[in-house]
Design an enzyme around this catalytic site. Structure first.
Site, short mmCIF file in Angstrom:
data_model
loop_
_atom_site.label_atom_id
_atom_site.label_comp_id
_atom_site.label_asym_id
_atom_site.label_seq_id
_atom_site.Cartn_x
_atom_site.Cartn_y
_atom_site.Cartn_z
N LYS A 1 -3.42 -1.86 14.28
CA LYS A 1 -2.49 -1.01 15.22
C LYS A 1 -3.13 -1.06 16.43
CE LYS A 1 -3.07 2.14 11.49
NZ LYS A 1 -2.98 1.35 10.08
N GLU B 1 0.72 -1.19 0.03
CA GLU B 1 -0.07 0.17 -0.06
C GLU B 1 0.96 1.34 -0.08
OE1 GLU B 1 -1.49 1.75 3.37
OE2 GLU B 1 -0.75 0.19 4.75
N1 PSU Z 1 -0.04 0.17 8.51
C1 PSU Z 1 0.90 0.76 9.07
N2 PSU Z 1 0.71 2.20 9.12
C2 PSU Z 1 -0.10 2.85 8.56
C3 PSU Z 1 -1.19 1.92 7.82
C4 PSU Z 1 -0.96 0.51 8.06
O1 PSU Z 1 1.81 0.31 9.88
O2 PSU Z 1 -0.08 4.18 8.66
C5 PSU Z 1 -2.40 2.58 7.14
C6 PSU Z 1 -3.13 1.77 6.07
O3 PSU Z 1 -3.20 2.31 5.04
C7 PSU Z 1 -4.43 1.35 6.65
C8 PSU Z 1 -4.76 2.96 7.24
O4 PSU Z 1 -5.45 0.99 5.92
O5 PSU Z 1 -3.47 3.08 8.16
C9 PSU Z 1 -6.03 2.85 8.22
O6 PSU Z 1 -6.46 4.02 8.28
P1 PSU Z 1 -7.84 4.27 9.18
O7 PSU Z 1 -7.78 3.95 10.37
O8 PSU Z 1 -8.37 5.73 8.64
O9 PSU Z 1 -8.86 3.66 8.13
#
Ligand code: PSU
Ligand code: MN
Length: 307
Positions: free
Chosen positions: A164, A29
């Site tokens: 996360k 990604e």
């Molecule tokens: N994994 C990481 N760091 C990140 C992400 C994933 O180690 O920043 C990103 C990915 O793109 C994931 C996003 O889809 O964080 C999630 O964002 P949200 O909580 O707004 O859906």
């Protein structure tokens, strides 16, 4: 080999050729690089992930949006241009893609956005750091990442160090269950906690080798249309100290509340404050885990290509 082109999808030649020859490809990604990690580490991580996929014998396919097309196989130069902090390029989840494409925009794709592009191109394996999930306080805010919905709708094997640790991990595991997303620990029955090896929650299944992971996903996709999460814990050497993790989390939540973070900025703001509080320790941990996930994804993709 003709590069696959459509008005909205640009599968670059190396990726298209590998797919046509049934060779292993791993999608990566771009939001983690553009919005998730600080410069200059972000581009080092992008390069190291691509190299890790190649070292495993697979072709990396970084996904993002350029000029109104989903590119599957961004070059590092293109990614670096998207990551230019003065450009403030959009963070694109699945629901944003069509609107961004119609406008001819550039943007970075989240896990959900990347899965949309990867599956349109025929790439079934992806790697990231930690998935999005249910945010703390979601019972009141309804803030739940569209990553979960995408995993419920996309047949893909996603390698990540769990979700996360800024999230409500127990609630996220319940949602993954409801949505029919398969979860297997890699050499563990503990659900990884992103910066920590153990989130405090267990998983029902574990696989011991890339071969076993590939066999499990091959069987899963024969009977289910959802994704499988291969949950790969951060190594002991790279994991954050548990006390530092606890304190940094509290600081990150306090900061997000103070600035009134909402919507798609919540995750980047929490990660940035976590990095500031931990004096970069979280960035080093994030770097190690995502590169390790890219490597494992490459190994599994190579086995999957043989099945
Ligand atoms: N994994 C990481 N760091 C990140 C992400 C994933 O180690 O920043 C990103 C990915 O793109 C994931 C996003 O889809 O964080 C999630 O964002 P949200 O909580 O707004 O859906
Ligand atoms: Mn959200």
């Amino acid at each position: 080999m003709e590069t696959f082109r459509s008005p909205y999808l640009d599968v670059r030649e190396e990726v298209a050729t590998a797919l046509a020859e049934s060779r292993a490809v791993v999608a990566l990604e771009s939001t983690i690089v553009v919005h998730g990690l600080p410069a200059p580490t972000n581009l080092d991580v992008a390069r190291d992930c691509e190299n890790a996929v190649r070292d495993a014998g697979a072709v990396p396919a970084t996904v993002g949006v350029l000029g109104g097309r989903v590119v599957v196989g961004l070059t590092l130069a293109e990614l670096s241009d998207l990551a230019d902090p003065t450009r403030h390029v959009a963070k694109l989840s699945s629901r944003d893609l069509g609107l961004a494409l119609a406008r001819g925009l550039d943007g970075a794709t989240t896990v959900a956005g990347t899965l949309a592009g990867a599956s349109a191109a025929g790439v079934a394996v992806m790697a990231t750091g930690g998935l999005g999930g249910v945010h703390r306080g979601a019972a009141a805010t309804y803030d739940e990442s569209a990553d979960l919905t995408a995993l419920s709708r996309t047949s893909a094997l996603v390698v990540a160090s769990g979700v996360k640790s800024i999230l409500d991990i127990g609630a996220t595991l319940e949602r993954l269950d409801s949505l029919g997303v398969a979860v297997a620990g890699y050499r563990t029955t503990r659900f990884p906690g992103f910066y920590l090896a153990d989130s405090g929650f267990g998983v029902d299944w574990s696989v011991a080798t890339p071969e076993e992971a590939a066999r499990a996903f091959a069987a899963h996709r024969a009977v289910a249309s959802t994704a499988m999460l291969l949950a790969n814990p951060i190594s002991v050497a790279s994991a954050l100290d548990a006390d530092l993790h606890e304190a940094a989390l509290a600081a990150a939540f306090a900061h997000a509340e103070e600035v009134g973070a909402h919507g798609k900025e919540v995750t980047p703001i929490l990660l940035a404050e976590f990095a500031r509080y931990s004096a970069g320790a979280s960035v080093a941990a994030n770097r190690d885990l995502v590169v390790d996930n890219a490597s494992l994804a490459g190994e599994v993709a190579v086995r999957l290509a043989l099945t």
